[in-house]
Scaffold this active site. Structure first.
Site, PDB file in Angstrom:
ATOM      1  N   CYS A   1       0.814  -1.230   0.000  1.00 49.47           N
ATOM      2  CA  CYS A   1       0.000   0.000   0.000  1.00 49.47           C
ATOM      3  C   CYS A   1       0.842   1.273   0.000  1.00 49.47           C
ATOM      4  CB  CYS A   1      -0.944   0.009   1.206  1.00 49.47           C
ATOM      5  SG  CYS A   1      -2.014  -1.421   1.260  1.00 49.47           S
TER       6      CYS A   1
ATOM      7  N   HIS B   1      -3.006   7.120   2.811  1.00 51.16           N
ATOM      8  CA  HIS B   1      -3.483   5.894   2.168  1.00 51.16           C
ATOM      9  C   HIS B   1      -4.824   5.519   2.805  1.00 51.16           C
ATOM     10  CE1 HIS B   1      -4.087   1.842   1.065  1.00 51.16           C
ATOM     11  NE2 HIS B   1      -3.732   1.350   2.243  1.00 51.16           N
TER      12      HIS B   1
ATOM     13  N   ASN C   1     -10.175   0.074   0.432  1.00 47.82           N
ATOM     14  CA  ASN C   1      -8.718   0.147   0.393  1.00 47.82           C
ATOM     15  C   ASN C   1      -8.248  -0.340  -0.985  1.00 47.82           C
ATOM     16  OD1 ASN C   1      -5.982  -0.322   0.660  1.00 47.82           O
ATOM     17  ND2 ASN C   1      -6.127  -1.234   2.699  1.00 47.82           N
TER      18      ASN C   1
HETATM   19  O1  UT7 Z   1      -3.693  -1.166   3.706  1.00 49.43           O
HETATM   20  C1  UT7 Z   1      -2.857  -1.305   4.806  1.00 49.43           C
HETATM   21  C2  UT7 Z   1      -3.071  -2.511   5.578  1.00 49.43           C
HETATM   22  N1  UT7 Z   1      -4.370  -2.743   6.171  1.00 49.43           N
HETATM   23  C3  UT7 Z   1      -4.835  -2.048   7.212  1.00 49.43           C
HETATM   24  O2  UT7 Z   1      -4.326  -1.005   7.558  1.00 49.43           O
HETATM   25  C4  UT7 Z   1      -6.003  -2.622   7.968  1.00 49.43           C
HETATM   26  C5  UT7 Z   1      -5.764  -2.461   9.460  1.00 49.43           C
HETATM   27  N2  UT7 Z   1      -6.776  -3.085  10.302  1.00 49.43           N
HETATM   28  C6  UT7 Z   1      -8.049  -2.695  10.343  1.00 49.43           C
HETATM   29  O3  UT7 Z   1      -8.470  -1.825   9.609  1.00 49.43           O
HETATM   30  C7  UT7 Z   1      -8.945  -3.339  11.386  1.00 49.43           C
HETATM   31  O4  UT7 Z   1      -8.163  -4.072  12.291  1.00 49.43           O
HETATM   32  C8  UT7 Z   1     -10.049  -4.234  10.779  1.00 49.43           C
HETATM   33  C9  UT7 Z   1     -11.081  -3.375  10.072  1.00 49.43           C
HETATM   34  C10 UT7 Z   1      -9.441  -5.213   9.798  1.00 49.43           C
HETATM   35  C11 UT7 Z   1     -10.748  -4.999  11.882  1.00 49.43           C
HETATM   36  O5  UT7 Z   1     -11.268  -4.122  12.862  1.00 49.43           O
HETATM   37  P1  UT7 Z   1     -11.006  -4.398  14.421  1.00 49.43           P
HETATM   38  O6  UT7 Z   1     -11.753  -3.389  15.153  1.00 49.43           O
HETATM   39  O7  UT7 Z   1      -9.514  -4.452  14.618  1.00 49.43           O
HETATM   40  O8  UT7 Z   1     -11.683  -5.812  14.606  1.00 49.43           O
HETATM   41  P2  UT7 Z   1     -11.027  -7.170  15.127  1.00 49.43           P
HETATM   42  O9  UT7 Z   1     -10.056  -7.703  14.125  1.00 49.43           O
HETATM   43  O10 UT7 Z   1     -10.559  -6.952  16.525  1.00 49.43           O
HETATM   44  O11 UT7 Z   1     -12.296  -8.102  15.156  1.00 49.43           O
HETATM   45  C12 UT7 Z   1     -13.356  -7.872  16.049  1.00 49.43           C
HETATM   46  C13 UT7 Z   1     -14.404  -8.933  15.810  1.00 49.43           C
HETATM   47  C14 UT7 Z   1     -13.863 -10.368  15.767  1.00 49.43           C
HETATM   48  O12 UT7 Z   1     -14.816 -11.197  16.372  1.00 49.43           O
HETATM   49  P3  UT7 Z   1     -14.542 -11.791  17.847  1.00 49.43           P
HETATM   50  O13 UT7 Z   1     -13.279 -12.578  17.726  1.00 49.43           O
HETATM   51  O14 UT7 Z   1     -14.398 -10.580  18.725  1.00 49.43           O
HETATM   52  O15 UT7 Z   1     -15.763 -12.601  18.099  1.00 49.43           O
HETATM   53  C15 UT7 Z   1     -13.821 -10.658  14.274  1.00 49.43           C
HETATM   54  O16 UT7 Z   1     -13.943 -12.032  14.004  1.00 49.43           O
HETATM   55  O17 UT7 Z   1     -15.048  -8.702  14.538  1.00 49.43           O
HETATM   56  C16 UT7 Z   1     -15.041  -9.912  13.784  1.00 49.43           C
HETATM   57  N3  UT7 Z   1     -14.990  -9.576  12.366  1.00 49.43           N
HETATM   58  C17 UT7 Z   1     -16.092  -9.305  11.637  1.00 49.43           C
HETATM   59  N4  UT7 Z   1     -17.382  -9.267  11.968  1.00 49.43           N
HETATM   60  C18 UT7 Z   1     -18.253  -8.939  11.005  1.00 49.43           C
HETATM   61  C19 UT7 Z   1     -13.889  -9.470  11.563  1.00 49.43           C
HETATM   62  N5  UT7 Z   1     -14.277  -9.120  10.319  1.00 49.43           N
HETATM   63  C20 UT7 Z   1     -15.628  -9.017  10.345  1.00 49.43           C
HETATM   64  C21 UT7 Z   1     -16.595  -8.693   9.377  1.00 49.43           C
HETATM   65  N6  UT7 Z   1     -17.890  -8.640   9.749  1.00 49.43           N
HETATM   66  N7  UT7 Z   1     -16.266  -8.381   8.103  1.00 49.43           N
END
Ligand code: UT7
Length: 335
Positions: free
Chosen positions: A112, A254, A284
């Site tokens: 990215c 980004h 993204n």
């Molecule tokens: O381009 C450069 C690289 N990429 C990034 O910069 C992305 C960086 N990361 C992020 O943007 C965020 O970490 C995410 C958007 C990917 C995730 O958000 P988060 O607030 O960090 O969520 P999390 O990974 O802590 O997940 C929270 C919960 C989990 O469930 P449990 O384990 O708490 O029951 C996930 O399984 O949300 C769940 N989850 C979803 N639920 C519904 C993960 N993806 C989804 C989804 N829909 N699409």
């Protein structure tokens, strides 16, 4: 002698995929995607569109703005992780499609952060090499081809598109590159990656069956590292330029996640109205995102001549960067 931007261009495919569409594919919801990422919809390329096709459309828009023909380009750099083929480079394919016979061509991979790496390399080449006058820098991605559409952790985040910036060396102009810094930390190479398909793990029936040719990501780790790295590198660049964040007209990060953009701006004390955001519309788009933003900003009259524009990115590798530009020239054809 200075280097300025003489044209910008962008392209996103027509097909819109909404959060409601994703609700039909994986266990997710519009509410989760909006609140966690700020994304409302993203664009998806058609089966017969490769990354080079997206790049060519962005390139044609930029050449039209710059009033250039393809034979006037001395170089084409394509930043991408979703290249048409492992080789030849996507830049060579773009060259063929544009008819840019005089351009040297290569791809650059910094995930990215790719567009910022390519801008810095393009600037350095123009500065160092007397015979080079114009370099086209492209960030182009068909991210939909790298997604596991069963993995809700990643498939809701990304979109397809391309952005283009044409740099020109000119004896009578000030350099619009004020300061820049790039960084990387390979210690975290496994938190955001495509596990198989390269020499470390060539494609086998097993890797295909295990879906190891798609993006995997440790979201929360990536989030924290993204915010810290972008804030740090922006501060470094401001310090190098002996400038204060209050002098920045636009922060163009980004477009990974609305919460990341907000956190970076807040820690840099840049008000939200000075942060360009389109992650809600395109998701993204990896190396393409900053190029798409800049083109929208130039054509939409957001960037004014003389504005200080701070670009910053973060991505797999890990890689990061910031480039501070003084937007010294806006072609009349931009409107
Ligand atoms: O381009 C450069 C690289 N990429 C990034 O910069 C992305 C960086 N990361 C992020 O943007 C965020 O970490 C995410 C958007 C990917 C995730 O958000 P988060 O607030 O960090 O969520 P999390 O990974 O802590 O997940 C929270 C919960 C989990 O469930 P449990 O384990 O708490 O029951 C996930 O399984 O949300 C769940 N989850 C979803 N639920 C519904 C993960 N993806 C989804 C989804 N829909 N699409």
């Amino acid at each position: 002698m200075g280097i300025r931007v003489i044209g910008t261009g962008s392209y996103v495919p027509d097909k819109i995929m909404t959060n409601a569409d994703l609700e039909k594919l994986v266990d997710t919801s519009d509410e989760w995607i909006r609140t966690r990422t700020g994304i409302e919809e993203r664009r998806i390329a058609s089966a017969d569109q490769a990354t080079s096709d997206l790049a060519v459309k962005a390139a044609e828009n930029a050449m039209e703005m710059a009033g250039l023909t393809a034979d006037q380009l001395d170089g084409i750099i394509v930043a991408s992780i979703s290249v048409d083929h492992v080789f030849p480079s996507t830049a060579c394919i773009v060259q063929k499609k544009l008819g840019a016979a005089n351009a040297m061509c290569f791809d650059l991979e910094a995930a990215c952060s790719g567009l910022l790496y390519a801008l810095e390399v393009g600037h350095a080449l123009l500065t160092a090499k007397k015979h080079l006058k114009r370099i086209m820098v492209l960030g182009a991605e068909k991210m939909s081809s790298l997604l596991n559409w069963d993995d809700r952790n990643t498939c809701v985040l990304f979109g397809d598109g391309a952005g283009c910036i044409i740099l020109e060396k000119d004896d009578s102009t000030e350099d619009c590159f004020i300061a820049g810094s790039l960084g990387a930390n390979g210690e975290y190479s496994d938190i955001l990656q495509i596990p198989a398909g390269g020499s470390a793990c060539p494609a086998t029936q097993e890797t295909v069956a295990n879906k190891e040719h798609f993006i995997t990501m440790a979201g929360q780790d990536t989030f924290k590292l993204a915010v810290n790295s972008m804030v740090k590198v922006c501060r470094k660049v401001l310090e190098e330029a002996e400038m204060d964040a209050s002098q920045i007209a636009w922060l163009v990060p980004h477009q990974a996640n609305y919460r990341i953009l907000k956190a970076v701006a807040s820690r840099l004390k840049i008000p939200e109205e000075k942060v360009y955001i389109n992650v809600n519309r395109f998701g993204n788009t990896s190396a393409a995102s900053i190029g798409i933003c800049l083109d929208e900003m130039v054509r939409g009259d957001h960037i004014k001549q003389g504005d200080y524009v701070l670009l910053t990115a973060f991505g797999g590798g890990l890689t990061w960067g910031a480039v501070l530009m003084k937007w010294s020239y806006i072609p009349k054809t931009a409107k």
